[in-house]
Design an enzyme around this catalytic site. Structure first.
Site, short mmCIF file in Angstrom:
data_model
loop_
_atom_site.label_atom_id
_atom_site.label_comp_id
_atom_site.label_asym_id
_atom_site.label_seq_id
_atom_site.Cartn_x
_atom_site.Cartn_y
_atom_site.Cartn_z
N TRP A 257 27.85 33.53 27.56
CA TRP A 257 28.96 34.21 26.86
C TRP A 257 29.34 35.50 27.59
O TRP A 257 30.51 35.88 27.62
CB TRP A 257 28.53 34.54 25.43
CG TRP A 257 29.55 35.31 24.64
CD1 TRP A 257 30.56 34.81 23.87
CD2 TRP A 257 29.66 36.75 24.53
NE1 TRP A 257 31.28 35.84 23.30
CE2 TRP A 257 30.75 37.02 23.69
CE3 TRP A 257 28.93 37.80 25.08
CZ2 TRP A 257 31.13 38.33 23.38
CZ3 TRP A 257 29.31 39.10 24.77
CH2 TRP A 257 30.39 39.35 23.93
N HIS A 258 28.35 36.15 28.19
CA HIS A 258 28.61 37.43 28.84
C HIS A 258 29.42 37.31 30.12
O HIS A 258 30.09 38.27 30.51
CB HIS A 258 27.29 38.15 29.13
CG HIS A 258 26.70 38.81 27.93
ND1 HIS A 258 25.92 38.13 27.03
CD2 HIS A 258 26.79 40.08 27.46
CE1 HIS A 258 25.54 38.96 26.06
NE2 HIS A 258 26.06 40.14 26.30
N GLY A 259 29.37 36.20 30.79
CA GLY A 259 30.14 36.11 32.01
C GLY A 259 29.91 34.84 32.80
O GLY A 259 28.92 34.13 32.59
N SER B 41 24.00 32.72 24.97
CA SER B 41 24.31 34.15 24.87
C SER B 41 24.53 34.75 26.25
O SER B 41 25.46 35.54 26.46
CB SER B 41 23.17 34.89 24.16
OG SER B 41 23.41 36.28 24.14
N PHE C 293 33.91 41.15 29.39
CA PHE C 293 33.34 39.99 28.71
C PHE C 293 34.25 39.49 27.60
O PHE C 293 34.04 38.46 27.05
CB PHE C 293 31.96 40.33 28.13
CG PHE C 293 31.00 40.86 29.17
CD1 PHE C 293 30.96 40.31 30.43
CD2 PHE C 293 30.18 41.92 28.87
CE1 PHE C 293 30.08 40.80 31.39
CE2 PHE C 293 29.29 42.42 29.82
CZ PHE C 293 29.26 41.85 31.08
#
Length: 478
Positions: free
Chosen positions: A325-327, A322, A478
């Site tokens: 996934w954001h960056g 997770s 994102f």
């Protein structure tokens, strides 16, 4: 095209009028208008991005068709794998290529070897993480036979590119949103009015709370070495409200806009800063992503069905993925790791499902225990947000080390009273409405109509008079 822009202020009424007064008699025409409007909305940033979303939509539509024509297990697995590789491959290239390249070079440098490689100047397509996961939900659910593959190409392409939630969610499941494109929509006044109220609250959160908090969060984080620990605490709190107002504000506008066109999107935020533990926070924060990872990653990995080691492993996988996934930055991975550490004791003690209802239900005020729980949870979350916001890991640790120093007890270098006042008012309103879907939901209320409309106009005035400098939504990156 930004929700908080003049272009969108013109775009939305035009699409609304065409949708309900020109093409309202034919479902396929409505869907085609949604598709066309979505491509205009998305192409407003850079028309070249459209090629990616069209390609992704085409691949997954065709794979769905092929899945409907075969029952052979090996063929079905090959088709699903193809969809995953194409979608994750595009996401990996545009979002993570330079990150992996730099990490590879750093690893060799650490062991005394020097190599050189050229970074690519890659433009990250807006919203690619969101629509990639949305299309993946379709192929995975079709593969699992939870959803019948569609043969309506217009409906499917409109589902993938649906403009209200295209660039920053909620990440809709195909099982929820796609069937809504098959059904004739009828204008419902009450639903549309509630949608407008939710849009208004989303704009207030974005323009008044997030954009004003961003000004001071940026000043403090960008020059953190110049400030005392007490000022850095303010900076971290301002960022906590910036990211919440920014992201949940986008979700409110997206959900409210969808309601104007007869669609129901899933709830994405449920007043998360009133959570009493980290597990409750993650049930209330970015719900569409949390549940996506739960259903498509955590449960397939075994979920909580295995032994203690499997539970620990799966918890760290889900939070670290997770974060990633954001960056493409190690700060996001550490942020995910830290949240896993927060969550782990609750899971191991079987207390991660203790707080499933709203805090202080049927009461105006929380008790001392609840206030303490909320304060601790918010503090832990804000510490994690420092890693999310920091330029790099070193910056985050230096920032936190200064907070936990003697300078914490100094007077802050500045104290923006106006911003703090609006944040306090914002928290009070959300607290009073915490049992609702959004803060301006006034169905079945005893509040006089005149008072409600006076409140709406007051919010509009505050937005125009006290809104911060226009900024893109944080989650566009994102």
């Amino acid at each position: 095209m930004l929700f908080n822009s003049l272009e969108f202020l013109i775009f939305l009424p035009v699409v609304f009028i065409l949708y309900w007064f020109v093409v309202h008699k034919k479902l396929r025409s409505q869907n085609f208008l949604i598709l066309l409007a979505s491509y205009v909305f998305y192409g407003w940033w850079d028309w070249r991005f459209l090629s990616l979303i069209i390609f992704s939509s085409t691949i997954d539509f065709l794979i769905g068709v092929f899945l409907s024509k075969t029952e052979k297990t090996s063929t079905r697995k090959l088709l699903l794998t193809s969809s995953i590789l194409v979608n994750i491959g595009f996401l990996g290239f545009f979002k993570y290529y330079n990150f992996f390249l730099e990490s590879f070079i750093d690893a060799f440098t650490f062991f005394g070897q020097s190599i050189s490689a050229e970074r690519l100047h890659i433009i990250l397509p807006v919203g690619i993480s969101f629509y990639t996961f949305q299309t993946l939900s379709y192929t995975i659910d079709v593969y699992k036979k939870k959803l019948e593959p569609t043969k309506d190409v217009v409906a499917f392409f409109a589902f993938v590119s649906f403009f209200p939630q295209l660039v920053a969610g909620p990440i809709e499941r195909a099982t929820n949103l796609l069937p809504q494109f098959y059904t004739q929509r009828k204008f419902e006044y009450n639903k549309a009015v509630d949608g407008l109220r939710q849009i208004l609250w989303g704009l207030f959160k974005k323009i008044v709370i997030a954009d004003n908090a961003a000004k001071f969060a940026n000043i403090i984080f960008d020059s953190s070495a110049d400030y005392s620990g007490s000022t850095l605490v303010l900076g971290a709190v301002f960022f906590a409200f910036q990211i919440y107002g920014d992201f949940s504000g986008y979700s409110d506008i997206a959900i409210g806009t969808s309601r104007l066109f007869g669609f129901n999107l899933m709830r994405n935020f449920a007043f998360p800063y009133f959570s009493r533990d980290i597990a409750e926070f993650w049930r209330r924060w970015h719900i569409s992503l949390s549940t996506w990872f739960r259903d498509y990653l955590y449960i397939p990995l075994g979920g909580s069905r295995g032994g203690t080691w499997m539970k620990i492993r799966n918890t760290f996988i889900i939070f670290i993925v997770s974060g990633f996934w954001h960056g493409a930055n190690w700060t996001f991975i550490v942020w995910g790791f830290l949240n896993a550490l927060y969550f782990l004791p609750l899971m191991l003690l079987n207390k991660n499902r203790v707080n499933t209802d709203i805090v202080a239900k049927n009461r105006v005020f929380a008790n001392v225990k609840e206030i303490l729980q909320i304060f601790i949870t918010f503090s832990l979350t804000t510490i994690a947000w420092v890693f999310f916001r920091a330029e790099n890991i070193t910056h985050a640790f230096v920032y936190l080390s200064e907070i936990f120093s003697a300078s914490l007890f100094q007077m802050p270098e500045f104290f923006p009273v106006q911003v703090i006042f609006f944040i306090i008012v914002f928290v009070i309103i959300e607290w009073l409405q915490r049992d609702k879907e959004h803060a301006l939901e006034f169905e079945n209320t005893k509040m006089p109509r005149l008072v409600r409309f006076a409140f709406y106009y007051l919010l509009i005035a505050v937005i125009f008079l006290f809104g911060g400098q226009q900024q893109e939504f944080i989650y566009f990156q994102f």
